[in-house]
Write a protein that holds these residues in place. Structure first.
Motif, PDB file in Angstrom:
ATOM      1  N   PHE A 124      -7.492   7.355   3.822  1.00 34.49           N
ATOM      2  CA  PHE A 124      -6.246   7.289   2.644  1.00 34.49           C
ATOM      3  C   PHE A 124      -5.569   6.279   2.863  1.00 34.49           C
ATOM      4  CE2 PHE A 124      -1.978   8.437   1.881  1.00 34.49           C
ATOM      5  CZ  PHE A 124      -1.909   8.562   0.395  1.00 34.49           C
ATOM      6  N   HIS A 125      -5.286   5.753   4.239  1.00 35.07           N
ATOM      7  CA  HIS A 125      -4.237   4.742   4.660  1.00 35.07           C
ATOM      8  C   HIS A 125      -5.131   3.338   4.363  1.00 35.07           C
ATOM      9  CE1 HIS A 125      -1.449   7.347   7.068  1.00 35.07           C
ATOM     10  NE2 HIS A 125      -1.022   7.161   5.677  1.00 35.07           N
ATOM     11  N   LEU A 126      -6.229   3.473   4.687  1.00 31.38           N
ATOM     12  CA  LEU A 126      -7.032   2.308   4.320  1.00 31.38           C
ATOM     13  C   LEU A 126      -7.198   1.816   2.947  1.00 31.38           C
ATOM     14  CD1 LEU A 126      -9.089  -0.125   5.346  1.00 31.38           C
ATOM     15  CD2 LEU A 126     -10.931   1.690   5.006  1.00 31.38           C
ATOM     16  N   ILE A 127      -7.153   2.682   2.019  1.00 36.80           N
ATOM     17  CA  ILE A 127      -7.154   2.535   0.429  1.00 36.80           C
ATOM     18  C   ILE A 127      -5.741   2.059   0.251  1.00 36.80           C
ATOM     19  CG2 ILE A 127      -7.104   3.602  -1.798  1.00 36.80           C
ATOM     20  CD1 ILE A 127      -9.022   5.449  -0.608  1.00 36.80           C
ATOM     21  N   TRP A 128      -4.853   2.593   0.850  1.00 35.45           N
ATOM     22  CA  TRP A 128      -3.304   2.072   0.708  1.00 35.45           C
ATOM     23  C   TRP A 128      -3.162   0.770   1.181  1.00 35.45           C
ATOM     24  CZ3 TRP A 128       1.067   0.192   2.687  1.00 35.45           C
ATOM     25  CH2 TRP A 128       2.406   0.408   2.156  1.00 35.45           C
ATOM     26  N   ASP A 129      -3.789   0.459   2.323  1.00 40.16           N
ATOM     27  CA  ASP A 129      -3.605  -1.079   2.998  1.00 40.16           C
ATOM     28  C   ASP A 129      -4.393  -1.844   1.965  1.00 40.16           C
ATOM     29  OD1 ASP A 129      -2.111  -0.036   4.802  1.00 40.16           O
ATOM     30  OD2 ASP A 129      -3.523   0.085   6.321  1.00 40.16           O
ATOM     31  N   LEU A 130      -5.608  -1.509   1.660  1.00 42.35           N
ATOM     32  CA  LEU A 130      -6.424  -2.624   0.614  1.00 42.35           C
ATOM     33  C   LEU A 130      -5.593  -2.974  -0.665  1.00 42.35           C
ATOM     34  CD1 LEU A 130      -9.686  -0.884   0.958  1.00 42.35           C
ATOM     35  CD2 LEU A 130      -9.268  -3.415   1.937  1.00 42.35           C
ATOM     36  N   GLY A 131      -4.779  -1.745  -1.112  1.00 45.77           N
ATOM     37  CA  GLY A 131      -3.984  -2.122  -2.337  1.00 45.77           C
ATOM     38  C   GLY A 131      -2.590  -3.015  -2.093  1.00 45.77           C
ATOM     39  N   HIS A 132      -2.069  -2.640  -0.727  1.00 51.03           N
ATOM     40  CA  HIS A 132      -0.648  -3.448  -0.343  1.00 51.03           C
ATOM     41  C   HIS A 132      -1.083  -4.790  -0.081  1.00 51.03           C
ATOM     42  CE1 HIS A 132       2.936  -3.925   1.508  1.00 51.03           C
ATOM     43  NE2 HIS A 132       2.486  -4.342   2.548  1.00 51.03           N
ATOM     44  N   PHE A 133      -2.422  -5.105   0.528  1.00 51.88           N
ATOM     45  CA  PHE A 133      -2.463  -6.516   0.804  1.00 51.88           C
ATOM     46  C   PHE A 133      -3.118  -7.030  -0.419  1.00 51.88           C
ATOM     47  CE2 PHE A 133      -1.847  -4.613   5.074  1.00 51.88           C
ATOM     48  CZ  PHE A 133      -0.870  -5.797   5.538  1.00 51.88           C
ATOM     49  N   GLY A 134      -3.735  -6.597  -1.509  1.00 53.47           N
ATOM     50  CA  GLY A 134      -4.174  -7.157  -2.804  1.00 53.47           C
ATOM     51  C   GLY A 134      -5.582  -7.340  -2.597  1.00 53.47           C
ATOM     52  N   TYR A 135      -6.171  -6.598  -1.971  1.00 51.17           N
ATOM     53  CA  TYR A 135      -8.055  -6.696  -1.863  1.00 51.17           C
ATOM     54  C   TYR A 135      -8.471  -5.671  -2.764  1.00 51.17           C
ATOM     55  CZ  TYR A 135      -7.826  -9.638   2.341  1.00 51.17           C
ATOM     56  OH  TYR A 135      -7.065 -10.500   3.201  1.00 51.17           O
ATOM     57  N   ILE A 136      -7.711  -4.786  -3.321  1.00 56.87           N
ATOM     58  CA  ILE A 136      -7.821  -4.108  -4.401  1.00 56.87           C
ATOM     59  C   ILE A 136      -6.800  -4.186  -5.454  1.00 56.87           C
ATOM     60  CG2 ILE A 136      -9.791  -2.592  -3.247  1.00 56.87           C
ATOM     61  CD1 ILE A 136      -7.561  -0.271  -2.980  1.00 56.87           C
ATOM     62  N   GLU A 137      -7.051  -3.740  -6.698  1.00 51.22           N
ATOM     63  CA  GLU A 137      -6.144  -3.343  -7.782  1.00 51.22           C
ATOM     64  C   GLU A 137      -4.853  -2.644  -7.054  1.00 51.22           C
ATOM     65  OE1 GLU A 137      -3.402  -3.279 -10.364  1.00 51.22           O
ATOM     66  OE2 GLU A 137      -4.970  -4.883 -10.487  1.00 51.22           O
ATOM     67  N   ARG A 138      -3.740  -3.257  -6.992  1.00 55.55           N
ATOM     68  CA  ARG A 138      -2.467  -2.650  -6.356  1.00 55.55           C
ATOM     69  C   ARG A 138      -2.141  -1.316  -7.056  1.00 55.55           C
ATOM     70  NH1 ARG A 138       0.229  -6.228  -3.089  1.00 55.55           N
ATOM     71  NH2 ARG A 138      -0.640  -8.539  -3.551  1.00 55.55           N
ATOM     72  N   THR A 139      -2.679  -0.940  -8.149  1.00 55.01           N
ATOM     73  CA  THR A 139      -2.274   0.523  -8.916  1.00 55.01           C
ATOM     74  C   THR A 139      -3.016   1.540  -8.325  1.00 55.01           C
ATOM     75  OG1 THR A 139      -3.644   0.077 -10.585  1.00 55.01           O
ATOM     76  CG2 THR A 139      -1.246  -0.586 -10.787  1.00 55.01           C
ATOM     77  N   ILE A 140      -4.372   1.136  -7.538  1.00 58.10           N
ATOM     78  CA  ILE A 140      -5.244   2.226  -7.283  1.00 58.10           C
ATOM     79  C   ILE A 140      -4.538   3.163  -6.445  1.00 58.10           C
ATOM     80  CG2 ILE A 140      -7.331   2.712  -5.663  1.00 58.10           C
ATOM     81  CD1 ILE A 140      -8.459   0.093  -7.326  1.00 58.10           C
ATOM     82  N   PRO A 141      -3.843   2.626  -5.442  1.00 62.17           N
ATOM     83  CA  PRO A 141      -3.336   3.809  -4.306  1.00 62.17           C
ATOM     84  C   PRO A 141      -2.222   4.769  -4.944  1.00 62.17           C
ATOM     85  CG  PRO A 141      -3.388   1.712  -3.415  1.00 62.17           C
ATOM     86  CD  PRO A 141      -3.697   1.339  -4.722  1.00 62.17           C
ATOM     87  N   TRP A 142      -1.802   4.350  -6.304  1.00 65.48           N
ATOM     88  CA  TRP A 142      -0.768   5.330  -6.744  1.00 65.48           C
ATOM     89  C   TRP A 142      -1.439   5.980  -7.811  1.00 65.48           C
ATOM     90  CZ3 TRP A 142       3.504   5.050  -3.822  1.00 65.48           C
ATOM     91  CH2 TRP A 142       3.658   3.885  -3.132  1.00 65.48           C
ATOM     92  N   SER A 143      -2.718   5.744  -7.904  1.00 62.82           N
ATOM     93  CA  SER A 143      -3.345   6.650  -9.071  1.00 62.82           C
ATOM     94  C   SER A 143      -3.319   8.124  -8.665  1.00 62.82           C
ATOM     95  CB  SER A 143      -4.941   6.103  -9.234  1.00 62.82           C
ATOM     96  OG  SER A 143      -5.589   6.376  -8.160  1.00 62.82           O
ATOM     97  N   ALA A 144      -3.703   8.836  -9.686  1.00 58.81           N
ATOM     98  CA  ALA A 144      -3.573  10.317  -9.590  1.00 58.81           C
ATOM     99  C   ALA A 144      -4.733  11.117  -8.586  1.00 58.81           C
ATOM    100  CB  ALA A 144      -4.056  11.236 -11.052  1.00 58.81           C
ATOM    101  N   PRO A 145      -5.925  10.236  -8.678  1.00 58.09           N
ATOM    102  CA  PRO A 145      -7.009  10.868  -7.623  1.00 58.09           C
ATOM    103  C   PRO A 145      -6.595  10.587  -6.204  1.00 58.09           C
ATOM    104  CG  PRO A 145      -8.091   9.722  -9.577  1.00 58.09           C
ATOM    105  CD  PRO A 145      -6.704   9.339  -9.737  1.00 58.09           C
TER     106      PRO A 145
END
Length: 303
Positions: free
Chosen positions: A22-43
């Motif tokens: 979960f935190h890996l997904i959050w960090d990927l979004g925070h640092f811009g390696y995935i779309e930044r809205t993904i960590p805040w998505s409902a799933p």
């Protein structure tokens, strides 16, 4: 032999692995390696909630197992001090990195407070803990009021506005998860005591090992991930791609009643300002990044 139970340690170890993912997904979004809205998505948010529930439920069951022959006060206060101290460390660390959204009542704060609340239920019938757990989950829907929006009362979770913070596990409803764990253990442990044997400390199975060291892993994994991603930014910075941002911006704009043409121009303008002007460089946290985006949006709207 040790009094720890292998199955419970394994369950906690599985929760630890899920937490790291979960935190890996959050960090990927925070640092811009995935779309930044993904960590805040409902799933992803639901995934995070399920992990928090698991940790609190297991903590409740562990509390029952640790004190099934009577409350051992020395052990309880020693464990409480460790968890409360770790919670304070998380607050200080996140304040340094995210001063506008630091953790003031996250999962460790909730575990510490819920442990105190759960003490009486170690002596009461399991049905009392079950009823209390259900009441904690129902309370935010029944007694929520703006009177609890005060900064000093937000930790209760009975307000009408969610505070800006990196980890938010208020007493209501989340202490209910620990109480449900207490209820389950109080109900079923007497039935299992003669069928399940404690595990030997020397065994090195991966999941029980992770479970036995969950607090240390919790405290260390995010600083390590942040360090790795900070180094990765230097070696391989993420490509700037505004398509997802523009699409999400347009949907929100149209939903508010503006025309598609206006929304497209407005969102493209905002995205160009954010990238070409490096307006988000140096932002201390997501809260400051959001404020800067709002300022850019107002400039584009004025045009």
């Amino acid at each position: 032999m040790t009094a720890r139970w292998g199955a419970l340690d394994a369950a906690r170890g599985l929760a630890v692995l899920a937490m790291v993912v979960f935190h890996l997904i959050w960090d990927l979004g925070h640092f811009g390696y995935i779309e930044r809205t993904i960590p805040w998505s409902a799933p992803v948010k639901a995934f995070g909630h399920s992990i928090a529930f698991a940790f609190l439920f297991i903590a409740g069951a562990s509390l029952v197992l640790a004190h099934r022959n009577g409350i051992c006060w020395d052990a309880f206060w020693r464990r409480f001090a460790v968890v409360a101290g770790a919670a304070a460390l998380v607050s200080v660390g996140t304040y340094v990195v995210f001063p506008s959204a630091f953790v003031f009542f996250g999962i460790l704060h909730c575990i510490a407070a819920a442990s105190l609340l759960s003490l009486p239920f170690l002596l009461l019938p399991w049905s009392a803990a079950l009823a209390a757990g259900a009441a904690f989950f129902a309370a935010p829907y029944i007694v929520a009021s703006s009177a609890f929006n005060s900064h000093w009362l937000q930790w209760l979770g009975l307000g009408t506005v969610e505070p800006l913070t990196q980890d938010w596990r208020p007493l209501f409803p989340w202490a209910g998860a620990m109480l449900l764990g207490v209820a389950a253990a109080r109900a079923f442990v007497p039935l299992l005591t003669f069928k399940v044997q404690p595990v030997a400390r020397g065994r090195k199975s991966a999941l029980p090992f992770l479970g036995r060291h969950s607090l240390l892993i919790y405290l260390l994994h995010q600083p390590l991930l942040f360090g790795l991603f900070t180094a990765l930014l230097i070696v391989a910075p993420p490509a700037e791609d505004t398509r997802d941002f523009i699409a999400a911006c347009e949907r929100s704009c149209v939903d508010e009643g503006s025309t598609q043409a206006y929304c497209h121009s407005f969102c493209v303008c905002t995205a160009k300002e954010a990238i070409s002007g490096k307006a988000l460089d140096g932002a201390r946290d997501d809260a400051e990044r959001g404020r800067r985006l709002q300022e850019m949006a107002r400039r584009c709207m004025a045009r």
